[in-house]
Design a protein around this motif. Structure first.
Motif, mmCIF file in Angstrom:
data_model
loop_
_atom_site.group_PDB
_atom_site.id
_atom_site.type_symbol
_atom_site.label_atom_id
_atom_site.label_comp_id
_atom_site.label_asym_id
_atom_site.label_seq_id
_atom_site.Cartn_x
_atom_site.Cartn_y
_atom_site.Cartn_z
ATOM 1 N N MET A 138 3.741 11.855 2.253
ATOM 2 C CA MET A 138 3.229 11.356 3.725
ATOM 3 C C MET A 138 3.700 9.871 3.964
ATOM 4 S SD MET A 138 1.716 12.353 6.324
ATOM 5 C CE MET A 138 0.498 13.418 6.354
ATOM 6 N N GLU A 139 3.889 9.329 2.623
ATOM 7 C CA GLU A 139 4.408 7.734 2.884
ATOM 8 C C GLU A 139 5.408 7.371 3.845
ATOM 9 O OE1 GLU A 139 1.665 8.322 0.189
ATOM 10 O OE2 GLU A 139 3.703 9.162 0.100
ATOM 11 N N THR A 140 6.264 8.605 4.200
ATOM 12 C CA THR A 140 7.418 8.250 5.194
ATOM 13 C C THR A 140 6.844 8.184 6.517
ATOM 14 O OG1 THR A 140 7.600 10.753 4.688
ATOM 15 C CG2 THR A 140 9.273 9.238 3.552
ATOM 16 N N ASP A 141 5.927 8.901 6.839
ATOM 17 C CA ASP A 141 5.290 9.032 8.308
ATOM 18 C C ASP A 141 4.705 7.604 8.519
ATOM 19 O OD1 ASP A 141 4.146 10.871 10.399
ATOM 20 O OD2 ASP A 141 2.519 9.598 9.819
ATOM 21 N N ARG A 142 4.069 7.155 7.329
ATOM 22 C CA ARG A 142 3.272 5.725 7.547
ATOM 23 C C ARG A 142 4.176 4.681 7.672
ATOM 24 N NH1 ARG A 142 0.114 9.648 8.780
ATOM 25 N NH2 ARG A 142 -1.776 10.373 7.458
ATOM 26 N N LEU A 143 5.246 4.780 6.974
ATOM 27 C CA LEU A 143 6.167 3.764 7.024
ATOM 28 C C LEU A 143 6.955 3.951 8.494
ATOM 29 C CD1 LEU A 143 8.236 1.874 5.301
ATOM 30 C CD2 LEU A 143 9.943 3.901 5.208
ATOM 31 N N HIS A 144 7.127 4.772 8.940
ATOM 32 C CA HIS A 144 7.836 5.126 10.195
ATOM 33 C C HIS A 144 6.908 4.495 11.487
ATOM 34 C CE1 HIS A 144 10.496 8.579 8.375
ATOM 35 N NE2 HIS A 144 10.805 7.171 8.047
ATOM 36 N N HIS A 145 5.687 4.896 11.449
ATOM 37 C CA HIS A 145 4.721 4.454 12.247
ATOM 38 C C HIS A 145 4.665 2.850 12.546
ATOM 39 C CE1 HIS A 145 2.963 7.873 14.136
ATOM 40 N NE2 HIS A 145 2.769 8.512 13.232
ATOM 41 N N PHE A 146 4.847 2.155 11.291
ATOM 42 C CA PHE A 146 4.822 0.900 11.434
ATOM 43 C C PHE A 146 5.938 -0.219 11.220
ATOM 44 C CE2 PHE A 146 0.549 2.727 10.307
ATOM 45 C CZ PHE A 146 -0.322 1.990 11.328
ATOM 46 N N ASP A 148 0.717 -1.085 -0.063
ATOM 47 C CA ASP A 148 -0.018 0.291 0.080
ATOM 48 C C ASP A 148 0.833 1.233 0.135
ATOM 49 O OD1 ASP A 148 -2.692 1.165 0.016
ATOM 50 O OD2 ASP A 148 -2.232 1.651 2.231
ATOM 51 N N ILE A 149 1.804 1.171 0.722
ATOM 52 C CA ILE A 149 2.929 2.349 0.837
ATOM 53 C C ILE A 149 3.566 2.569 -0.523
ATOM 54 C CG2 ILE A 149 4.996 3.065 1.704
ATOM 55 C CD1 ILE A 149 4.137 2.007 4.334
ATOM 56 N N HIS A 150 3.957 1.508 -1.211
ATOM 57 C CA HIS A 150 4.663 1.650 -2.588
ATOM 58 C C HIS A 150 3.696 2.118 -3.468
ATOM 59 C CE1 HIS A 150 8.638 0.360 -2.118
ATOM 60 N NE2 HIS A 150 8.166 -0.630 -1.355
ATOM 61 N N ASP A 151 2.621 1.705 -3.326
ATOM 62 C CA ASP A 151 1.250 1.970 -4.415
ATOM 63 C C ASP A 151 1.111 3.680 -4.236
ATOM 64 O OD1 ASP A 151 -0.928 1.511 -6.408
ATOM 65 O OD2 ASP A 151 -1.875 2.359 -4.673
ATOM 66 N N ALA A 152 0.746 4.009 -2.912
ATOM 67 C CA ALA A 152 0.450 5.371 -2.814
ATOM 68 C C ALA A 152 1.847 6.199 -3.204
ATOM 69 C CB ALA A 152 0.156 5.640 -1.372
ATOM 70 N N LEU A 153 2.941 6.101 -3.010
ATOM 71 C CA LEU A 153 4.151 6.619 -3.229
ATOM 72 C C LEU A 153 4.171 6.707 -4.724
ATOM 73 C CD1 LEU A 153 6.817 7.948 -2.229
ATOM 74 C CD2 LEU A 153 7.713 5.687 -2.321
ATOM 75 N N ASP A 154 4.217 5.623 -5.337
ATOM 76 C CA ASP A 154 4.167 5.489 -6.731
ATOM 77 C C ASP A 154 3.292 6.617 -7.385
ATOM 78 O OD1 ASP A 154 6.071 3.580 -6.780
ATOM 79 O OD2 ASP A 154 4.716 2.042 -7.452
ATOM 80 N N LYS A 155 2.138 6.811 -7.094
ATOM 81 C CA LYS A 155 1.215 7.529 -7.582
ATOM 82 C C LYS A 155 1.349 8.944 -7.197
ATOM 83 C CE LYS A 155 -2.217 3.766 -8.162
ATOM 84 N NZ LYS A 155 -3.362 3.115 -7.523
ATOM 85 N N ARG A 156 1.983 9.250 -6.190
ATOM 86 C CA ARG A 156 2.033 10.505 -5.629
ATOM 87 C C ARG A 156 3.153 11.097 -6.455
ATOM 88 N NH1 ARG A 156 -0.454 12.048 -1.839
ATOM 89 N NH2 ARG A 156 -0.164 10.270 -0.389
ATOM 90 N N ARG A 172 15.107 4.298 -1.122
ATOM 91 C CA ARG A 172 15.814 4.122 -2.538
ATOM 92 C C ARG A 172 14.808 4.690 -3.381
ATOM 93 N NH1 ARG A 172 17.316 -0.837 -0.379
ATOM 94 N NH2 ARG A 172 19.588 -0.950 0.222
ATOM 95 N N ARG A 173 13.438 4.398 -3.317
ATOM 96 C CA ARG A 173 12.668 5.127 -4.430
ATOM 97 C C ARG A 173 12.487 6.431 -4.308
ATOM 98 N NH1 ARG A 173 8.423 0.195 -5.449
ATOM 99 N NH2 ARG A 173 7.780 1.853 -6.956
ATOM 100 N N ILE A 174 12.353 7.087 -2.982
ATOM 101 C CA ILE A 174 12.013 8.466 -2.820
ATOM 102 C C ILE A 174 13.445 9.163 -3.369
ATOM 103 C CG2 ILE A 174 12.226 10.188 -1.099
ATOM 104 C CD1 ILE A 174 10.203 8.269 0.637
ATOM 105 N N ASP A 175 14.761 8.604 -2.989
ATOM 106 C CA ASP A 175 16.003 9.021 -3.734
ATOM 107 C C ASP A 175 15.751 9.082 -5.246
ATOM 108 O OD1 ASP A 175 18.862 9.814 -2.716
ATOM 109 O OD2 ASP A 175 19.246 8.538 -4.350
ATOM 110 N N GLU A 176 15.326 8.219 -5.706
ATOM 111 C CA GLU A 176 15.003 8.135 -7.270
ATOM 112 C C GLU A 176 14.471 9.316 -7.804
ATOM 113 O OE1 GLU A 176 12.691 5.435 -9.993
ATOM 114 O OE2 GLU A 176 14.351 4.421 -9.295
ATOM 115 N N PHE A 177 13.263 9.446 -7.162
ATOM 116 C CA PHE A 177 12.406 10.697 -7.109
ATOM 117 C C PHE A 177 13.045 12.100 -6.872
ATOM 118 C CE2 PHE A 177 9.560 13.784 -4.702
ATOM 119 C CZ PHE A 177 8.935 14.317 -5.975
#
Length: 472
Positions: A226-234, A197-205, A255-260
């Motif tokens: 916002m996906e970073t916050d969700r990743l960190h919480h869990f 779910d995080i990857h899907d939202a990140l890709d689309k964002r 890594r994917r954020i860095d690519e972005f």
């Protein structure tokens, strides 16, 4: 296994291959691009720079400066991003938490954009004729008119006409598959599905961010991931503990954020300025702490019925109660529905007593302090809306996450899935160009820095200062 890159480079839109460091610090920028990574700690970025996880960020740091930044109390995203966007403290902008209460009725409500009392930095820029794009900033719902495009972030229930301004952008966002947020219920049940779910939202964002950078005119761009916050919480605790599956999965998101970030960098010209920031830091949770349980055990809080479900079941004999996260309100005569404590000397005596008790509070079993400091509201805030603030604001020790559940049967709890909490003094701020930003850096400094870079005057009532030169 590392996933294949999902973004395509659109070289035909590249303005220049010139290094961003050629944009001189202290001069007016042609455009300012801001990327927010919600909840990303400065210390985590330093770790990933050292181990090579984020090579594009490393290149940017060679062209600019990466700083540790302090947030605001309470350090929840609604308060922090509102402080960042307005350049003033909560007693001036009026947002103190994810939830608030009407003292006359004790009914709980969620403060939305309509309750913000100061204009955002993009509103000031729009009034000056600058075209802006603002994407996914918390507490921007419902989306108001801007000189450009605004897509609301956290607290928007879904992508619809109320979340997008102008509404004519909605079909484009729907075609891109844009999502407002991840689904937190998935993360509470299944970590593997949560990662998907995080990857899907990140890709689309990120795909949407790049599309708008490419196809819409702008002079100021702010997009929040916002996906970073969700990743960190869990996943923050499994990452810190070196979990064989979830630690690599955690860093794959970055890594994917860095690519972005590398793709954003390619789209900026020599006189464009890139800024990045988070709204707070993160750490692993040792215990969740339920302060209403503590207040009840100490005799400060009483309920009309047990177990109490809502704040409206506050007993008139109560002295104090708590809301998320760590905000304590005195049951004050003339303010609360059934106020008990008289203003003046009695109020101050009760505040002093609760502050002393909170700062002495220790964790069961370990004896560790759970509260770093308990602040009187006037120690943190100043402005026309000070009276709306909690009477006492608890600054927790890292690892002891303050919770505002009205009724709990125990003081502390360790959740199996929600394992990361916010921190105050480990946010980050990045600014491109030569020279060093003034230390220390506060979240209050972001808005005045943007205004100065874009050739605008800094309002006299701003609480921060430009990191790029003298104020004014």
């Amino acid at each position: 296994m590392r996933r294949e890159p999902v973004f395509k480079k659109t070289f035909d839109f590249l303005r220049s291959s010139t290094s961003l460091s050629e944009a001189p610090r202290g001069s007016k920028a042609q455009r300012v691009c801001c990327i927010g990574l919600d909840g990303t700690p400065h210390s985590l970025l330093q770790r990933m720079l050292a181990d090579g996880t984020m090579p594009n960020l490393a290149a940017l740091v060679r062209e600019g400066r990466l700083h540790r930044m302090t947030s605001v109390y309470p350090w929840v995203s609604s308060v922090a991003w509102t402080t960042l966007q307005t350049g003033v403290n909560p007693a001036k902008h009026g947002i103190y938490g994810f939830v608030d209460r009407d003292p006359a009725t004790l009914k709980i409500h969620i403060p939305l954009a309509s309750r913000i009392k100061r204009p955002a930095v993009w509103d000031r820029l729009g009034q000056a004729g600058k075209r802006v794009i603002v994407l996914n900033v918390p507490v921007t719902y419902p989306a108001g008119p801007v000189n450009g495009i605004l897509v609301a972030g956290f607290l928007a229930p879904k992508l619809n006409e109320k979340a997008v301004s102008p509404v004519s952008m909605l079909p484009t966002l729907e075609r891109l598959g844009y999502r407002i947020d991840t689904n937190p219920q998935i993360a509470r049940q299944d970590r593997d599905k949560a990662l998907e779910d995080i990857h899907d939202a990140l890709d689309k964002r990120t795909r949407t961010f790049l599309h708008l950078l490419d196809h819409q005119p702008w002079e100021f761009f702010l997009g929040v991931i916002m996906e970073t916050d969700r990743l960190h919480h869990f996943f923050f605790e499994p990452m810190e503990q070196g979990h064989p599956v979830y630690m690599p999965a955690f860093f794959e998101v970055y890594r994917r954020i860095d690519e972005f970030l590398g793709q954003v960098r390619e789209r900026l010209g020599a006189h464009d300025m890139l800024m990045m920031m988070s709204d707070h830091g993160f750490c692993s949770i040792r215990q969740e702490v339920f302060y209403n349980h503590w207040l009840a055990e100490a005799g400060y809080l009483k309920y009309v019925a047990t177990p109490a479900k809502t704040l409206e079941q506050l007993h008139p004999d109560s002295v104090a109660y708590s809301l998320d996260p760590g905000r304590i309100f005195i049951n004050l005569k003339g303010r609360e529905r059934t106020g008990r404590i008289a203003p003046g000397a009695e109020y101050e005596r009760v505040r002093d007593e609760i502050i002393a008790a909170a700062e002495a509070l220790t964790a069961p079993g370990t004896g560790e302090r759970m509260v770093r400091k308990a602040y009187r509201r006037e120690e943190l805030y100043s402005g026309p809306y000070l009276e709306q603030a909690a009477d006492i604001i608890l600054a927790p020790e890292d690892g002891y996450d303050p919770k505002g559940a009205f009724y709990k049967e125990s003081l502390v709890h360790k959740d199996a899935m929600m394992v990361g909490m916010h921190t105050y003094d480990d946010a980050f701020f990045y600014i491109g160009g030569t020279g060093a930003a003034k230390e220390p850096v506060s979240i209050l400094d972001v808005a005045p820095t943007v205004l100065r870079l874009m050739g605008q005057s800094i309002p006299d009532d701003y609480d921060g200062r430009s990191l790029d030169g003298p104020t004014g």
